[in-house]
Motif scaffolding. Structure first.
Motif, PDB file in Angstrom:
ATOM      1  N   UNK A 179      -6.536   9.612  -9.984  1.00  0.00           N
ATOM      2  CA  UNK A 179      -5.430   9.263  -9.083  1.00  0.00           C
ATOM      3  C   UNK A 179      -5.840   9.455  -7.619  1.00  0.00           C
ATOM      4  N   UNK A 180      -6.593  10.536  -7.363  1.00  0.00           N
ATOM      5  CA  UNK A 180      -7.100  10.750  -6.009  1.00  0.00           C
ATOM      6  C   UNK A 180      -8.028   9.599  -5.616  1.00  0.00           C
TER       7      UNK A 180
ATOM      8  N   UNK B 162      -5.270   2.680 -11.610  1.00  0.00           N
ATOM      9  CA  UNK B 162      -4.487   2.543 -10.388  1.00  0.00           C
ATOM     10  C   UNK B 162      -3.431   3.623 -10.244  1.00  0.00           C
ATOM     11  N   UNK B 163      -2.831   3.658  -9.065  1.00  0.00           N
ATOM     12  CA  UNK B 163      -1.783   4.642  -8.791  1.00  0.00           C
ATOM     13  C   UNK B 163      -0.589   4.446  -9.720  1.00  0.00           C
ATOM     14  N   UNK B 164      -0.365   3.203 -10.149  1.00  0.00           N
ATOM     15  CA  UNK B 164       0.804   2.919 -10.983  1.00  0.00           C
ATOM     16  C   UNK B 164       0.727   3.620 -12.340  1.00  0.00           C
ATOM     17  N   UNK B 165      -0.471   4.140 -12.689  1.00  0.00           N
ATOM     18  CA  UNK B 165      -0.623   4.777 -13.999  1.00  0.00           C
ATOM     19  C   UNK B 165       0.125   6.104 -14.090  1.00  0.00           C
ATOM     20  N   UNK B 166       0.510   6.666 -12.956  1.00  0.00           N
ATOM     21  CA  UNK B 166       1.304   7.903 -13.013  1.00  0.00           C
ATOM     22  C   UNK B 166       2.665   7.680 -12.358  1.00  0.00           C
TER      23      UNK B 166
ATOM     24  N   UNK C 234       6.492  10.329  -8.670  1.00  0.00           N
ATOM     25  CA  UNK C 234       6.498  11.699  -8.136  1.00  0.00           C
ATOM     26  C   UNK C 234       5.151  12.405  -8.335  1.00  0.00           C
ATOM     27  N   UNK C 235       4.240  11.768  -9.062  1.00  0.00           N
ATOM     28  CA  UNK C 235       2.919  12.363  -9.272  1.00  0.00           C
ATOM     29  C   UNK C 235       1.838  11.691  -8.434  1.00  0.00           C
ATOM     30  N   UNK C 236       2.275  10.841  -7.488  1.00  0.00           N
ATOM     31  CA  UNK C 236       1.280  10.127  -6.667  1.00  0.00           C
ATOM     32  C   UNK C 236       1.148  10.771  -5.294  1.00  0.00           C
ATOM     33  N   UNK C 237      -0.084  10.836  -4.801  1.00  0.00           N
ATOM     34  CA  UNK C 237      -0.271  11.299  -3.423  1.00  0.00           C
ATOM     35  C   UNK C 237       0.116  10.194  -2.438  1.00  0.00           C
ATOM     36  N   UNK C 238       0.360  10.540  -1.177  1.00  0.00           N
ATOM     37  CA  UNK C 238       0.622   9.502  -0.168  1.00  0.00           C
ATOM     38  C   UNK C 238      -0.663   8.716   0.098  1.00  0.00           C
ATOM     39  N   UNK C 239      -0.819   7.599  -0.614  1.00  0.00           N
ATOM     40  CA  UNK C 239      -2.102   6.909  -0.678  1.00  0.00           C
ATOM     41  C   UNK C 239      -2.596   6.410   0.678  1.00  0.00           C
TER      42      UNK C 239
ATOM     43  N   UNK D 256      -7.490  17.336   0.134  1.00  0.00           N
ATOM     44  CA  UNK D 256      -6.253  18.111  -0.008  1.00  0.00           C
ATOM     45  C   UNK D 256      -5.033  17.226  -0.216  1.00  0.00           C
ATOM     46  N   UNK D 257      -4.863  16.208   0.640  1.00  0.00           N
ATOM     47  CA  UNK D 257      -3.710  15.321   0.484  1.00  0.00           C
ATOM     48  C   UNK D 257      -3.868  14.502  -0.798  1.00  0.00           C
TER      49      UNK D 257
END
Lengths: 465, 345
Positions: free
Chosen positions: A257-258, A309-313, A316-321, A384-385
């Motif tokens: 996800x990172x 991709x980010x959509x896999x989580x 609320x589990x995604x970082x500010x991409x 970190x982010x």
């Protein structure tokens, strides 16, 4: 409304605590290279001075060690604050995982202790201890600086790849210290930071002398003051590119996800493009330049690599991409530019045993100091982010770790004011030291060319008559 | 195993109380040394005595924090969250003190030196006070287990905390003055030796008076702690009093090096007495060391790190203090006029 609901469910302490941690870490990390790597650069000129009986080199080493001492002191106290903040801001992190996560810090404390002791001996031993034994007291400073960096980054790597413990009912019941320290993210992350420290120290110190050379101070003192740190940075730069590339691939495997955030990949796909610039709006990449297939290739040497991709989580589990991606681009962009600068220098050195003659080289070198610091900060933003919303990847959310004490807003405001004052004072103090030294050098025979060095403005130096 | 780590934690706290305490106390004497002319010589001595060792003196705090958070996680998170305010203030004090001291050393203009010196001196007073208040809050059992579960104000604004803070400040001043008497003797500066002897005796008397007053305060505010101090920890309390009195005698009899050892003994036994009084609890009467302690593997790791530290840091520390005491360490450049002249060594 979803956003409002999400915001209201967060503890009110989360935002100020996050901001305070980011601010104090960001401040501290700028000083780290000065304690870790600048000491090594100082020892290099010190060695040269002793070996060749070179007074100019010895004078540089002595002055640099004074600068290092001041910055080390500020780094030490800002590091102490971070130690406090681990508990003050994130008590649940320490309460739940301290028995695993604390171990690398204990080791770091040991190295820091050694470094503080030997640095004191080294700084205060000038001209009082015999020359070679005095030089030797600097070696433990460099070694413990390296050890401390590896140890403390081991703790951060553990947050990304927690390992070496058994959880039962949410409590750590068994610990394997070796696995805690040598977790899967340890090597690439800690080496990446260690090299960054050497790069930043090299470029920052060299940039000061590049700036002076642009203003016409081109004597041997300034040449040497530029060449030694710049050479260190130039040698390290290509290695850092390789390690950084390895680190990105490791992140792809360990924290998909990172990786998706730093590459701005929203939908899981093969042949994912590398996006340069751009932000993510409602799952769409806007304003970026796309290079087809490159993100997939960078992830695993094949354009056919599937990137999660980010959509896999869940949202609320995604970082500010967008933030992560922008920081990643800044880091990589600056690194590429610095590599080019190092190559320019290497080519010129190989051909003529001298710096490139162009003023643009010195201008770039003068800018490289600040740029390398920006790259290092950006790298920490990525890691970190990019880990958010987790403080310990997959195990503890940042909002669950935060303190429930009131008053974090107040401490944040005070911290910002305080650190601004300390930072400003540090800059002023270093400038006045430089001015004083320049004035002292002016008493010596003038250099054969270039304008006379400026004397300090009246009233700024109360030197002995 | 838990007890061994607890002893190590207490060693760290004791060392911090002694070395960090003397360090803070030196700042206190800097603060009350008077105007720039009158305070010049004592300040120069303080400065010369502190400069090479102050950084090492404060590593003990980091040491203690790290041992605490690794070995007794619940205790650490509970006290860090409940005592958020005084600990935050102490952290700020540490930043200001260290920066002020470092900048003071490389500044030449009188205005700047005064400003940095003032920052250093004031934070030398504030930091130990708040750390003492923290100790009082812990010792009087005002830190419940949990994330900021205790009262954010009364946990450190209470009789025992105020006593802890005041006692910390006067003890630091007493320790520092005793050290400085020995330092002045080593530099063969009879004036300064007398100057600090008077202050050491004064501070020692005040510290003793505060400790006596503390008995009454603890009796009413922290009956449990009082009970423990007067029973299982009594030998240490008595020993501390004896050390304190003998140190004063040694000061009067002009044997500063003996006084220094005795003063350290007085402080170390007080800290030890606090530890014994708390045992087997870490927080009040609700969290025992055993209940708070980390898994054995972690404690082993902490012990291992401590073992390595003893083998590496201790000789290094001895080297630092020996070189310092032999006058082999010190600033190289002559400070310009306007800066205090250091005594020739």
């Amino acid at each position: 409304m979803d956003v409002l609901a999400a915001l209201s469910s967060e503890p009110s302490q989360l935002l100020p605590a996050r901001t305070q941690m980011a601010f104090t870490l960001g401040f501290h990390i700028l000083l780290v290279p000065m304690g870790v790597a600048f000491t090594f650069i100082t020892l290099l000129v010190h060695f040269r001075g002793l070996r060749r009986g070179d007074e100019v080199a010895l004078r540089l080493a002595q002055r640099w060690s004074k600068v290092a001492a001041v910055l080390f002191a500020v780094g030490a106290v800002s590091g102490t604050v971070l130690t406090f903040e681990m508990g003050l801001l994130w008590p649940r992190l320490m309460g739940r995982f301290g028995d695993a996560y604390g171990i690398p810090f204990a080791i770091e404390g040991l190295f820091f202790f050694l470094e503080a002791i030997f640095l004191a001996v080294y700084i205060y031993g000038w001209k009082r201890l015999p020359p070679w034994p005095h030089f030797l007291t600097g070696i433990p400073v460099v070694l413990s600086g390296i050890g401390g960096t590896l140890a403390v980054v081991a703790a951060n790597a553990w947050m990304n790849q927690p390992a070496g413990f058994t959880l039962r009912d949410g409590k750590v019941v068994d610990v394997d210290p070796w696995r805690v320290i040598f977790n899967d993210a340890f090597w690439h992350e800690s080496v990446h930071m260690l090299l960054a420290a050497y790069l930043v120290a090299g470029f920052v110190v060299a940039s000061v002398y590049a700036f002076a050379m642009l203003r016409g101070r081109r004597d041997r003192h300034h040449r040497l003051g530029f060449l030694v740190p710049f050479s260190v940075a130039a040698v390290v730069m290509p290695f850092q590119i390789v390690v950084g590339d390895l680190a990105a691939r490791e992140v792809f495997h360990q924290q998909p996800v990172k990786f998706a955030a730093q590459e701005l990949v929203f939908e899981t796909q093969r042949h994912a493009p590398e996006v340069i610039g751009g932000i993510l709006v409602d799952g769409e990449v806007r304003y970026g330049i796309k290079i087809p297939g490159l993100a997939s290739w960078l992830a695993d040497y094949s354009t056919d690599t599937k990137i999660i991709g980010l959509e896999s989580v869940a949202p609320r589990d995604r970082p500010p991409a967008s933030i992560v991606h922008l920081a990643f681009d800044v880091m990589v962009g600056i690194a590429t530019a610095l590599l080019a600068l190092a190559a320019w220098f290497a080519f010129s050195w190989w051909r003529r045993r001298d710096l490139p003659r162009s003023r643009w080289f010195l201008r770039s070198a003068a800018a490289a100091g600040v740029l390398s610091m920006v790259a290092m900060e950006a790298g920490w933003v990525v890691t970190e982010v990019g880990r958010q919303p987790w403080v310990v990847q997959g195990l503890l959310r940042t909002e669950d770790a935060v303190t429930r004490a009131d008053g974090v807003w107040v401490s944040l405001i005070v911290v910002v004011l305080l650190y601004t004052a300390v930072g400003t004072a540090a800059v002023l103090v270093l400038r006045s030291m430089a001015r004083r030294w320049r004035a002292a050098d002016a008493d010596e025979p003038p250099v054969p060319y270039g304008p006379p060095p400026e004397l300090a403005p009246a009233g700024s130096s109360g030197r002995n008559a | 195993m838990t007890d061994v780590v607890a002893v190590i934690l207490w060693i760290g706290v004791t060392f911090y109380a002694v070395f960090g305490g003397a360090d803070f106390g030196a700042g206190f004497w800097d603060l009350v040394a008077g105007g720039s002319e009158r305070g010049r010589r004592p300040r120069a001595l303080i400065d010369a005595a502190l400069a090479p060792v102050w950084e090492a003196n404060h590593v003990w705090l980091i040491f203690s924090l790290v041992v605490l958070w690794t070995s007794f996680t619940d205790a650490f998170s509970s006290l860090m969250s409940t005592l958020f305010v005084p600990l935050t203030v102490a952290a700020f004090g540490i930043v200001l003190r260290g920066s002020g001291f470092a900048f003071l050393h490389v500044s030449t203009r009188l205005g700047a030196r005064r400003a940095y010196g003032a920052v250093f001196a004031v934070s030398s007073l504030v930091t130990p006070f708040f750390l003492g208040a923290v100790a009082g809050g812990i010792a009087s059992g005002r830190v419940p287990v949990g994330n900021a579960r205790g009262d954010l104000v009364s946990s450190w604004v209470n009789p025992t905390s105020i006593l802890g803070g005041v006692l910390a400040v006067v003890t630091c001043a007493y320790l520092a003055a005793t050290f400085l008497v020995a330092e002045a003797r080593r530099r063969q500066d009879a004036d300064l030796e007398r100057y600090f002897r008077v202050r050491a005796i004064g501070a020692g008397a005040v510290a003793g008076a505060v400790a006596l007053a503390g008995i009454a305060i603890l009796d009413s505010d922290s009956p449990h702690l009082f009970n423990r101090l007067t029973h299982q920890a009594l030998p240490l309390v008595v020993l501390s009093a004896l050390c304190g009195v003998s140190a004063l005698v040694a000061l009067v009899r002009r044997t500063p090096s003996v006084a220094r050892v005795l003063a350290v003994g007085a402080v170390a036994t007080v800290v030890g007495g606090w530890g014994v009084a708390q045992y087997p609890h870490l927080l009040g009467t609700h969290l025992t060391l055993d209940a708070a302690s980390a898994p054995d593997a972690t404690l082993t790791a902490v012990l291992a790190v401590f073992g390595v530290a003893v083998l590496t840091c201790l000789p290094a520390l001895v080297l630092l203090y020996v070189l310092d005491q032999r006058g082999r360490l010190g600033p190289t450049a002559n400070p310009p006029s306007g800066a205090p002249q250091r005594p020739k060594q």
